[in-house]
Design a protein around this motif. Structure first.
Motif, mmCIF file in Angstrom:
data_model
loop_
_atom_site.group_PDB
_atom_site.id
_atom_site.type_symbol
_atom_site.label_atom_id
_atom_site.label_comp_id
_atom_site.label_asym_id
_atom_site.label_seq_id
_atom_site.Cartn_x
_atom_site.Cartn_y
_atom_site.Cartn_z
ATOM 1 N N THR A 1 33.561 56.699 20.378
ATOM 2 C CA THR A 1 33.438 55.363 19.786
ATOM 3 C C THR A 1 32.487 55.290 18.607
ATOM 4 O OG1 THR A 1 31.629 54.766 21.275
ATOM 5 C CG2 THR A 1 33.882 54.343 22.055
ATOM 6 N N GLY A 2 31.618 56.288 18.460
ATOM 7 C CA GLY A 2 30.614 56.236 17.401
ATOM 8 C C GLY A 2 29.414 55.379 17.753
ATOM 9 N N LEU A 3 29.408 54.820 18.967
ATOM 10 C CA LEU A 3 28.259 54.031 19.422
ATOM 11 C C LEU A 3 27.119 54.959 19.826
ATOM 12 C CD1 LEU A 3 29.902 51.348 21.750
ATOM 13 C CD2 LEU A 3 29.254 51.083 19.349
ATOM 14 N N ASN A 4 25.956 54.375 20.082
ATOM 15 C CA ASN A 4 24.874 55.129 20.701
ATOM 16 C C ASN A 4 25.360 55.652 22.051
ATOM 17 O OD1 ASN A 4 22.663 54.537 18.808
ATOM 18 N ND2 ASN A 4 22.901 52.431 19.518
ATOM 19 N N ASN A 5 24.828 56.805 22.460
ATOM 20 C CA ASN A 5 25.150 57.290 23.803
ATOM 21 C C ASN A 5 24.004 56.947 24.759
ATOM 22 O OD1 ASN A 5 23.147 59.153 23.253
ATOM 23 N ND2 ASN A 5 24.542 60.884 23.027
ATOM 24 N N ILE B 1 21.006 46.590 20.682
ATOM 25 C CA ILE B 1 21.404 47.991 20.857
ATOM 26 C C ILE B 1 22.606 48.063 21.782
ATOM 27 C CG2 ILE B 1 20.636 50.312 21.434
ATOM 28 C CD1 ILE B 1 19.039 48.939 19.184
ATOM 29 N N LEU B 2 23.710 48.570 21.253
ATOM 30 C CA LEU B 2 24.945 48.706 22.024
ATOM 31 C C LEU B 2 25.242 50.184 22.217
ATOM 32 C CD1 LEU B 2 27.643 47.659 23.237
ATOM 33 C CD2 LEU B 2 28.521 47.556 20.884
ATOM 34 N N ALA B 3 25.548 50.587 23.453
ATOM 35 C CA ALA B 3 25.785 52.001 23.738
ATOM 36 C C ALA B 3 26.908 52.164 24.761
ATOM 37 C CB ALA B 3 24.517 52.658 24.262
ATOM 38 N N ARG B 4 27.559 53.313 24.670
ATOM 39 C CA ARG B 4 28.537 53.679 25.693
ATOM 40 C C ARG B 4 27.919 54.777 26.540
ATOM 41 N NH1 ARG B 4 33.573 57.629 25.335
ATOM 42 N NH2 ARG B 4 34.568 57.159 27.329
ATOM 43 N N PHE B 5 27.914 54.564 27.842
ATOM 44 C CA PHE B 5 27.342 55.554 28.751
ATOM 45 C C PHE B 5 28.315 56.685 29.051
ATOM 46 C CE2 PHE B 5 24.095 52.620 31.036
ATOM 47 C CZ PHE B 5 23.378 52.541 29.855
ATOM 48 N N GLY B 6 29.570 56.426 28.841
ATOM 49 C CA GLY B 6 30.605 57.372 29.246
ATOM 50 C C GLY B 6 31.617 56.635 30.089
ATOM 51 N N GLY B 7 32.845 57.127 30.129
ATOM 52 C CA GLY B 7 33.870 56.424 30.883
ATOM 53 C C GLY B 7 34.058 55.032 30.322
ATOM 54 N N ASP B 8 34.045 54.036 31.181
ATOM 55 C CA ASP B 8 34.229 52.646 30.737
ATOM 56 C C ASP B 8 32.962 51.820 30.955
ATOM 57 O OD1 ASP B 8 34.402 52.747 33.469
ATOM 58 O OD2 ASP B 8 36.007 51.280 33.651
ATOM 59 N N GLU B 9 31.814 52.502 30.933
ATOM 60 C CA GLU B 9 30.529 51.816 31.107
ATOM 61 C C GLU B 9 29.795 51.699 29.772
ATOM 62 O OE1 GLU B 9 28.942 52.416 35.639
ATOM 63 O OE2 GLU B 9 28.174 53.752 34.107
#
Length: 313
Positions: free
Chosen positions: A155-159, A223-231
């Motif tokens: 996604t290009g978001l923060n991880n 701050i928006l981030a994707r943790f992995g999967g759908d979280e």
């Protein structure tokens, strides 16, 4: 002129010629080095340089010799250079440090200074000699590797690692200013069904679209981030207490419950949100994430498509 006087005179001429030849050889050698090299006396006046340094500074050696840094650079930069030189002269030995410098063509480069003190015994001159190594490409690579290490590749978001760092920073700032940090933990409802029905590629496309919708629900300072999967996780630093968190949570639910088009088919998912606040629910990023996670699973258990605060404080 007697024989003895002639011998002495010839010896002096030989020494002079030898000195000229050695100086010429030294200059030829350092000119062949592609790295900018310079040397100054202990008063900070330039004694010489090589051609690479001339190109770096945009001046010839003759224009450079006899001048100090305040005559060649802007005051702020000159003070930095002078401070470093004085520290080296006082301590002796060697000095290595990184800095950003502007080349004569106006381009900004990352460089590493390698400097050392010298003492020319015959001339009784003490000073500083230095070389400037251009490390711009290396620093670009380091920054790119760091960016990749902190970015979700899909996604290009923060991880997760980036969000943990930002959350730690936000909590530290909030302690100083006695403000709250709000953390939202999000999990898409029924996302597994999309993957099972349409495949992972379609699921990835939905996640990318979901990220775009989430971006529209928060401010640039959040701050928006994707943790992995759908979280996903969101840090709200300047929200107006509980009411502000509710506004954001409701915007997210409204945005993600709208239909998605997957493989030409209209598909719906939802989102469950857990909300934790610092310092009431925790004073560390780990605590805050844990409490938000608990609240998020409570929202799922309650029927999905809603938000729950970990505590009412």
């Amino acid at each position: 002129m007697n024989r003895e006087a002639t011998v002495v005179s010839n010896a002096k001429i030989s020494e002079t010629v030898q000195g000229i030849e050695e100086a010429s050889l030294l200059q030829a050698v350092i000119n062949a080095v592609p790295t900018p090299i310079f040397y100054k006396d202990d008063n900070g006046c330039y004694l010489g340089c090589n051609q690479a340094f001339e190109e770096f500074i945009g001046l010839t050696k003759h224009q450079l010799v006899g001048k100090n840094v305040f005559e060649l650079f802007d005051c702020e930069l000159a003070e930095i250079y002078q401070k470093a030189d004085l520290a080296l002269i006082e301590a002796g030995g060697k000095q290595i440090y990184e800095a950003q410098v502007k080349y004569a063509d106006g381009s900004l480069h990352d460089v590493m200074f390698h400097k050392a003190c010298f003492h020319a015994i015959n001339e009784e001159i003490t000073g500083v000699v230095g070389a400037i190594l251009d490390i711009t490409d290396r620093k670009k690579m380091e920054r790119e590797l760091q960016r990749r290490a902190m970015t979700d590749s899909l996604t290009g978001l923060n991880n997760r690692a980036a969000l943990m760092h930002e959350l730690d920073q936000a909590i530290r700032v909030s302690k100083r200013h006695k403000k709250r940090v709000v953390f939202l933990m999000l999990d898409l409802d029924d996302f597994k069904q999309v993957n099972d029905t349409y495949g992972h590629q379609a699921g990835d496309a939905l996640l990318i679209e979901a990220c775009q919708r989430l971006k529209g629900c928060v401010r640039e300072s959040d701050i928006l981030a994707r943790f992995g999967g759908d979280e996903f996780g969101i840090v709200l630093e300047r929200t107006q207490g509980k009411e502000g968190a509710i506004v954001v949570a409701e915007k997210i639910i409204a945005a993600l419950t709208k239909p998605f088009i997957v493989e030409g088919q209209e598909t719906r998912v939802g989102v469950s949100i857990g909300i934790a606040r610092s310092p009431a629910d925790g004073i560390t990023s780990q605590d805050l994430m844990k409490m938000a996670d608990i609240a998020m699973y409570a929202a799922k258990a309650k029927g999905k498509g809603q938000y729950i605060f970990y505590s009412d404080e």
